[in-house]
Design a protein around this motif. Structure first.
Motif, PDB file in Angstrom:
ATOM      1  N   LYS A  22      -8.059   3.451  -6.054  1.00 24.72           N
ATOM      2  CA  LYS A  22      -7.978   2.334  -6.997  1.00 24.72           C
ATOM      3  C   LYS A  22      -9.270   2.199  -7.794  1.00 24.72           C
ATOM      4  O   LYS A  22      -9.244   1.906  -8.987  1.00 24.72           O
ATOM      5  CB  LYS A  22      -7.706   1.020  -6.238  1.00 24.72           C
ATOM      6  CG  LYS A  22      -6.276   0.906  -5.760  1.00 24.72           C
ATOM      7  CD  LYS A  22      -5.948  -0.500  -5.263  1.00 24.72           C
ATOM      8  CE  LYS A  22      -6.667  -0.826  -3.990  1.00 24.72           C
ATOM      9  NZ  LYS A  22      -6.213  -2.125  -3.417  1.00 24.72           N
ATOM     10  N   SER A  23     -10.393   2.428  -7.139  1.00 21.50           N
ATOM     11  CA  SER A  23     -11.668   2.303  -7.821  1.00 21.50           C
ATOM     12  C   SER A  23     -11.840   3.398  -8.885  1.00 21.50           C
ATOM     13  O   SER A  23     -12.300   3.146 -10.004  1.00 21.50           O
ATOM     14  CB  SER A  23     -12.770   2.281  -6.753  1.00 21.50           C
ATOM     15  OG  SER A  23     -13.881   2.985  -7.170  1.00 21.50           O
ATOM     16  N   GLU A  49      -5.397  -4.876 -11.003  1.00 24.00           N
ATOM     17  CA  GLU A  49      -5.345  -5.305  -9.598  1.00 24.00           C
ATOM     18  C   GLU A  49      -3.950  -5.825  -9.242  1.00 24.00           C
ATOM     19  O   GLU A  49      -3.413  -5.531  -8.169  1.00 24.00           O
ATOM     20  CB  GLU A  49      -6.377  -6.429  -9.447  1.00 24.00           C
ATOM     21  CG  GLU A  49      -6.757  -6.798  -8.045  1.00 24.00           C
ATOM     22  CD  GLU A  49      -7.757  -7.972  -8.107  1.00 24.00           C
ATOM     23  OE1 GLU A  49      -8.776  -7.858  -8.836  1.00 24.00           O
ATOM     24  OE2 GLU A  49      -7.488  -8.989  -7.450  1.00 24.00           O
ATOM     25  N   TRP A  59      -1.051  -3.195  -8.696  1.00 22.23           N
ATOM     26  CA  TRP A  59      -0.933  -2.545  -7.387  1.00 22.23           C
ATOM     27  C   TRP A  59       0.030  -3.300  -6.473  1.00 22.23           C
ATOM     28  O   TRP A  59       0.608  -2.711  -5.558  1.00 22.23           O
ATOM     29  CB  TRP A  59      -2.299  -2.400  -6.708  1.00 22.23           C
ATOM     30  CG  TRP A  59      -3.279  -1.582  -7.510  1.00 22.23           C
ATOM     31  CD1 TRP A  59      -4.516  -1.963  -7.924  1.00 22.23           C
ATOM     32  CD2 TRP A  59      -3.097  -0.242  -8.018  1.00 22.23           C
ATOM     33  NE1 TRP A  59      -5.112  -0.970  -8.663  1.00 22.23           N
ATOM     34  CE2 TRP A  59      -4.266   0.107  -8.725  1.00 22.23           C
ATOM     35  CE3 TRP A  59      -2.055   0.692  -7.944  1.00 22.23           C
ATOM     36  CZ2 TRP A  59      -4.419   1.349  -9.357  1.00 22.23           C
ATOM     37  CZ3 TRP A  59      -2.208   1.923  -8.570  1.00 22.23           C
ATOM     38  CH2 TRP A  59      -3.379   2.230  -9.255  1.00 22.23           C
ATOM     39  N   PHE A 107      -6.960   4.500  -0.191  1.00 27.24           N
ATOM     40  CA  PHE A 107      -6.335   3.819  -1.326  1.00 27.24           C
ATOM     41  C   PHE A 107      -7.394   3.058  -2.119  1.00 27.24           C
ATOM     42  O   PHE A 107      -7.356   3.025  -3.354  1.00 27.24           O
ATOM     43  CB  PHE A 107      -5.248   2.874  -0.795  1.00 27.24           C
ATOM     44  CG  PHE A 107      -4.443   2.173  -1.856  1.00 27.24           C
ATOM     45  CD1 PHE A 107      -4.041   2.831  -3.013  1.00 27.24           C
ATOM     46  CD2 PHE A 107      -4.060   0.849  -1.687  1.00 27.24           C
ATOM     47  CE1 PHE A 107      -3.278   2.185  -3.994  1.00 27.24           C
ATOM     48  CE2 PHE A 107      -3.302   0.188  -2.658  1.00 27.24           C
ATOM     49  CZ  PHE A 107      -2.923   0.853  -3.811  1.00 27.24           C
ATOM     50  N   GLU A 108      -8.352   2.466  -1.407  1.00 31.89           N
ATOM     51  CA  GLU A 108      -9.432   1.724  -2.079  1.00 31.89           C
ATOM     52  C   GLU A 108     -10.213   2.631  -3.023  1.00 31.89           C
ATOM     53  O   GLU A 108     -10.524   2.259  -4.153  1.00 31.89           O
ATOM     54  CB  GLU A 108     -10.388   1.095  -1.048  1.00 31.89           C
ATOM     55  CG  GLU A 108      -9.759  -0.009  -0.207  1.00 31.89           C
ATOM     56  CD  GLU A 108      -9.077  -1.102  -1.048  1.00 31.89           C
ATOM     57  OE1 GLU A 108      -9.698  -1.547  -2.033  1.00 31.89           O
ATOM     58  OE2 GLU A 108      -7.930  -1.479  -0.733  1.00 31.89           O
ATOM     59  N   THR A 152       0.837  -1.197   0.000  1.00 32.63           N
ATOM     60  CA  THR A 152       0.000   0.000   0.000  1.00 32.63           C
ATOM     61  C   THR A 152       0.876   1.251   0.000  1.00 32.63           C
ATOM     62  O   THR A 152       2.022   1.208   0.446  1.00 32.63           O
ATOM     63  CB  THR A 152      -0.927   0.019   1.225  1.00 32.63           C
ATOM     64  OG1 THR A 152      -0.131  -0.244   2.378  1.00 32.63           O
ATOM     65  CG2 THR A 152      -2.016  -1.029   1.113  1.00 32.63           C
ATOM     66  N   GLU A 162      -9.503   2.564 -11.790  1.00 27.86           N
ATOM     67  CA  GLU A 162     -10.045   1.480 -12.620  1.00 27.86           C
ATOM     68  C   GLU A 162     -11.159   1.994 -13.536  1.00 27.86           C
ATOM     69  O   GLU A 162     -11.216   1.647 -14.713  1.00 27.86           O
ATOM     70  CB  GLU A 162     -10.579   0.348 -11.727  1.00 27.86           C
ATOM     71  CG  GLU A 162     -11.088  -0.827 -12.538  1.00 27.86           C
ATOM     72  CD  GLU A 162     -11.787  -1.874 -11.667  1.00 27.86           C
ATOM     73  OE1 GLU A 162     -11.077  -2.671 -11.031  1.00 27.86           O
ATOM     74  OE2 GLU A 162     -13.024  -1.867 -11.617  1.00 27.86           O
TER      75      GLU A 162
END
Ligand code: FE2
Length: 163
Positions: A84-85, A144, A147, A80-81, A64, A88
């Motif tokens: 990333k979303s 994914e 990362w 971070f989630e 992370t 994407e």
């Protein structure tokens, strides 16, 4: 590259790196140097692949963002989630060949084909040649797994240079 060609585990296989780094990236550099094809296209291709291949390290499951990069992502995306979303979503909107990147202002941007950009801090190759060998059509899985190999120290350095 700051890692061996078999050093990125399942995220990017040795075969994929041999092909992508060893052949395609080299072709952009060679063609530019030899004045073949479109020099603007080849120069930008070489430029982007240099940024792309120098930002990886051996994979870990708990990779992370930390340090300056971690603070930068928290500042712009809270988690971070969430980052990333959003990343994407932007990537999956790309039609045809391109790149997706995090800018030094914290924006997620895309590039059509190859273009030189001076505001890149984290860059993902979205051309079919970047994911097809290891992931067939599963681009989300490709992202994914990227990362897991991002070297956040490199990203911190790029954020630091731009601020
Ligand atoms: Fe590429």
């Amino acid at each position: 590259m700051p890692y061996p060609r078999n050093g990125l585990g399942k995220s990017l296989s040795r075969a994929a790196i041999d092909y992508h780094y060893g052949k395609l990236y080299k072709t952009y550099v060679d063609r530019y140097n030899e004045g073949e094809g479109d020099p603007t296209f080849n120069e930008a291709g070489a430029f982007l692949h240099e940024i792309y291949f120098t930002q990886f390290r051996k994979p870990t499951n708990s990779n992370t963002p930390n340090g300056v990069a971690g603070e930068f992502i928290t500042k712009h995306y809270k988690t971070f989630e969430k980052f990333k979303s959003e990343f994407e979503k932007a990537a999956m909107k790309i039609q045809g060949s391109g790149w997706v990147y995090l800018s030094d202002k914290g924006e997620i941007k895309t590039i059509v084909n190859h273009q030189i950009k001076q505001d890149i801090v984290l860059l993902i190759d979205w051309w079919e040649h970047a994911w097809a060998l290891d992931y067939q059509a599963d681009k989300k899985k490709y992202l994914e797994n990227q990362w897991k190999i991002i070297d956040w120290n490199v990203i911190s350095g790029r954020v630091g240079l731009s601020s």
